[in-house]
Design an enzyme around this catalytic site. Structure first.
Site, short mmCIF file in Angstrom:
data_model
loop_
_atom_site.label_atom_id
_atom_site.label_comp_id
_atom_site.label_asym_id
_atom_site.label_seq_id
_atom_site.Cartn_x
_atom_site.Cartn_y
_atom_site.Cartn_z
N GLU A 163 46.08 138.58 -27.32
CA GLU A 163 46.67 139.21 -28.11
C GLU A 163 46.87 140.55 -28.34
OE1 GLU A 163 50.02 137.54 -27.74
OE2 GLU A 163 48.90 135.35 -27.57
N CYS A 167 50.51 145.22 -35.79
CA CYS A 167 50.58 144.89 -34.40
C CYS A 167 51.92 145.32 -34.18
CB CYS A 167 50.26 144.05 -33.46
SG CYS A 167 50.52 143.08 -34.58
P1 NAD Z 1 39.93 146.08 -31.85
O1 NAD Z 1 39.82 146.08 -30.60
O2 NAD Z 1 39.13 147.95 -31.68
O3 NAD Z 1 39.10 145.61 -31.97
C1 NAD Z 1 38.68 144.18 -32.32
C2 NAD Z 1 37.71 142.98 -32.22
O4 NAD Z 1 37.44 143.73 -30.69
C3 NAD Z 1 37.05 143.95 -33.04
O5 NAD Z 1 36.06 142.54 -33.81
C4 NAD Z 1 35.70 144.45 -32.16
O6 NAD Z 1 34.75 145.21 -32.91
C5 NAD Z 1 35.58 143.88 -31.23
N1 NAD Z 1 34.98 144.54 -30.22
C6 NAD Z 1 35.13 145.61 -29.70
N2 NAD Z 1 34.29 145.62 -28.88
C7 NAD Z 1 33.96 144.98 -28.23
C8 NAD Z 1 32.98 143.82 -27.43
N3 NAD Z 1 32.78 145.11 -26.06
N4 NAD Z 1 32.44 142.79 -27.12
C9 NAD Z 1 33.11 141.73 -27.64
N5 NAD Z 1 33.90 142.71 -29.07
C10 NAD Z 1 34.14 143.48 -29.00
O7 NAD Z 1 41.23 146.41 -32.88
P2 NAD Z 1 41.11 146.56 -33.87
O8 NAD Z 1 41.59 148.41 -34.20
O9 NAD Z 1 39.79 145.54 -34.78
O10 NAD Z 1 42.59 145.76 -34.40
C11 NAD Z 1 43.99 147.11 -33.89
C12 NAD Z 1 44.30 146.53 -32.58
O11 NAD Z 1 44.61 144.85 -32.63
C13 NAD Z 1 45.84 147.33 -32.83
O12 NAD Z 1 46.06 147.26 -30.86
C14 NAD Z 1 46.85 145.97 -32.99
O13 NAD Z 1 47.96 145.95 -31.81
C15 NAD Z 1 46.42 145.08 -32.29
N6 NAD Z 1 47.12 143.31 -33.11
C16 NAD Z 1 47.25 142.85 -31.90
C17 NAD Z 1 47.79 141.78 -32.93
C18 NAD Z 1 48.90 140.75 -32.40
O14 NAD Z 1 49.10 139.53 -31.97
N7 NAD Z 1 49.35 141.20 -30.60
C19 NAD Z 1 47.89 140.78 -33.98
C20 NAD Z 1 47.34 142.51 -34.88
C21 NAD Z 1 45.80 144.26 -34.18
#
Ligand code: NAD
Length: 575
Positions: free
Chosen positions: A325, A359
């Protein structure tokens, strides 16, 4: 007792492998044996506390905030139930007071990933062999801890570490998290009961097995509930998981990991691996045992993970299930028959609660010319009343944004709008990171429907308004549907029933969660299953039966009571 006898007989009659195997199978069946069909009561959603002045919950939460703030804890990795300190550490600070340290976290890398894969696979055999009702019992207990004795801890940790107000923490770190766990258990019980038709003489069964290998759960900073659910939902189904929390939410997430231990989760079923994205992600995705990715976060990260899995596909023992998501560019679309008061309240809450870091946050709005002036006057009057500051001051409606990086990215959008001829800042626009990462709620008006802030996810307290001509409703709806690559949430406001129908139809693919005369945030488990399509993710609907099914691999079993003994068919007989 019969097993003992069987064992005895086998030992004395034969040492051969086949008999050993029978013994082991019998032993396993004994473990799996159930003497009843177990039923899980349909849960109800966890009620929220108000934290209004004078309530005991308010006093208790304030006390816990004070206690937790007064100490600096150490956050280790937890692998196979053991605390692992890597020595590669980072400070965990409060976003609204970045000079205040809450914890030191130990960051993991390739070595710890390898240990975690081994620990998970080791735990998998026994965990998967446990009857489903025994597994969900752990999570039902965890739900009761979340809503009971651990409630203040989960809320206070989320407030301090992620800068949430008491209300924003309560609705998710307590309410939604307990709901995810309870409803997950209930959905699983319904899946188990779903069995195929059996004609006479045949007994057909479907058994819902966990996936072979481990699940990689990768969680975002913005919801403690989502973080807790990402490894828990697959684990309930009998899977084992490697959980990579966001370093920006590691404080609350660590407390949930401890809570799971108290609830009785066996060692190694969920392994907690704080660390930088690629330091964890790269080695995990190189393991042949990867059986699934349960992700919530940005589109960019999800695309990267999906591509990596694609590139590594020949390595895996099984095709990994990919559930993700991602982002949103969520809209509010008003018709000129809208109730302006409810439009004002919904827009304010959807755009600015939790600093717009949901989000589902409304970040673009389409409003007809005829009601713009009235809306603008009322909306800006309310926005000017919003207080931003330390979340421990309960009179604040907004806290700080999560990090310096987020602060710089969001303020970059504000500056861009300030410098543009196509935009005007109607409210807010100020920011200050001297103590905490504070950004005032910002309202932008643009003359360009494809303006940068109408298209891109900002993930901060910024909403952009675009005014359309009343007689150009169709064109405005086309713009709304096509301006952003996302399709997560959207809301329409209208009283005219024909228009509600028309707009609902036009926006069928524009949002996975669609609201009529309601703000586009605040989905509740078992009420509005959550998720979107297009670039917002795979839409497997977190907290629903659709999501649980992704962590199960069905085995169909056919047993006949009277197997045919003649291979010939009647049509082959002589006339
Ligand atoms: P992000 O993508 O920066 O990080 C999410 C996770 O991915 C973190 O734990 C991060 O450390 C990890 N990550 C990053 N690079 C990685 C890699 N190469 N390998 C493995 N893990 C990796 O997102 P964020 O800033 O934590 O959250 C905000 C984003 O999440 C926004 O875009 C928001 O819209 C989305 N979000 C979506 C929903 C939904 O249900 N659609 C819900 C909450 C947040």
């Amino acid at each position: 007792q019969s097993l003992e006898i069987l064992h005895f007989d086998l030992q004395f009659s034969s040492e051969s492998c086949i008999f050993q195997k029978i013994y082991l199978t019998a032993k396993l069946q004994e473990k799996e044996m159930s003497n009843a069909y177990f039923r899980i009561q349909e849960p109800t959603n966890e009620p929220y506390h108000s934290y209004a002045p004078g309530t005991p919950e308010r006093a208790s939460l304030k006390k816990r905030l004070k206690e937790m703030k007064s100490e600096v804890i150490e956050i280790p990795a937890i692998i196979g139930g053991k605390e692992v300190r890597t020595g590669n550490t980072e400070d965990v600070v409060m976003p609204h007071n970045h000079g205040h340290k809450l914890a030191t976290v130990h960051l993991c890398g390739e070595k710890e990933v390898k240990m975690a894969v081994e620990a998970a696979l080791e735990a998998q055999r026994e965990w998967a062999a446990l009857p489903w009702e025994e597994r969900v019992a752990v999570f039902l207990k965890a739900a009761d801890l979340v809503s009971g004795s651990w409630r203040d801890t989960m809320n206070a940790a989320t407030m301090l570490g992620q800068s949430k107000t008491p209300h924003q923490a309560e609705i998710e770190a307590a309410g939604e998290l307990a709901d995810f766990l309870r409803f997950g258990a209930w959905y699983l019980s319904k899946i188990m009961a779903d069995q195929p038709h059996s004609p006479d003489g045949v007994w057909n069964r479907v058994e819902y097995r966990p996936l072979e290998g481990f699940i990689f759960a990768v969680s975002p900073f913005n919801f403690t509930a989502i973080a807790g659910n990402l490894p828990s939902a697959p684990a309930m189904c009998g899977n084992v998981a490697l959980w990579k929390p966001s370093t920006e939410a590691v404080y609350s997430n660590y407390f949930f990991m401890k809570l799971l231990k108290e609830a009785g989760l066996p060692d190694g079923v969920i392994n907690f691996l704080p660390g930088r994205g690629s330091s964890i992600g790269d080695p995990v995705l190189e393991s042949r045992h990867l059986s699934g990715l349960h992700f919530t976060g940005s589109e960019r990260t999800f695309n990267h993970l999906w591509k990596t899995i694609g590139n590594n596909i020949d390595m895996y023992d099984t095709y990994p299930r990919i559930v993700g998501e991602t982002g949103g560019k969520d809209f509010i679309f008003a018709h000129n028959s809208a109730n302006i008061e409810s439009l004002v309240t919904a827009t304010l809450r959807a755009a600015f609660e939790y600093q717009g870091q949901k989000c589902s946050a409304a970040s673009r709005m389409y409003i007809p010319e005829s009601i713009m002036e009235e809306f603008k006057e009322k909306f800006l009057a309310e926005v000017s009343k919003i207080k931003v500051g330390d979340v421990e001051d309960f009179s604040n409606f907004m806290g700080a944004v999560i990090s310096k990086k987020a602060f710089e990215s969001i303020t970059g959008y504000i500056d861009y709008a300030r410098d543009s001829e196509e935009a005007e800042i109607l409210a807010g626009g100020q920011y200050d990171d001297s103590e905490g990462y504070f950004i005032q709620p910002t309202v932008i008006l643009t003359s360009n429907p494809k303006f940068k802030t109408m298209k891109e996810e900002i993930f901060g307290p910024v909403i952009t308004l675009y005014v359309y001509k009343d007689d150009e409703l169709d064109e405005a709806m086309d713009l709304c549907d096509s301006t952003s690559p996302y399709a997560l949430t959207g809301a329409i406001f209208a009283r005219d029933r024909h228009m509600i129908k028309k707009m609902s139809d036009r926006f069928r693919q524009s949002a996975g969660n669609f609201y009529i005369n309601e703000k586009p945030t605040g989905a509740v488990v078992n009420q509005q299953p959550f998720g979107g399509s297009r670039k917002s993710g795979t839409n497997d609907k977190a907290g629903s039966v659709m999501n649980m099914l992704r962590w199960l691999s069905a085995r169909s079993i056919k047993e006949v009571s009277d197997a045919p003994v003649d291979w010939r068919y009647p049509y082959m007989d002589e006339e």
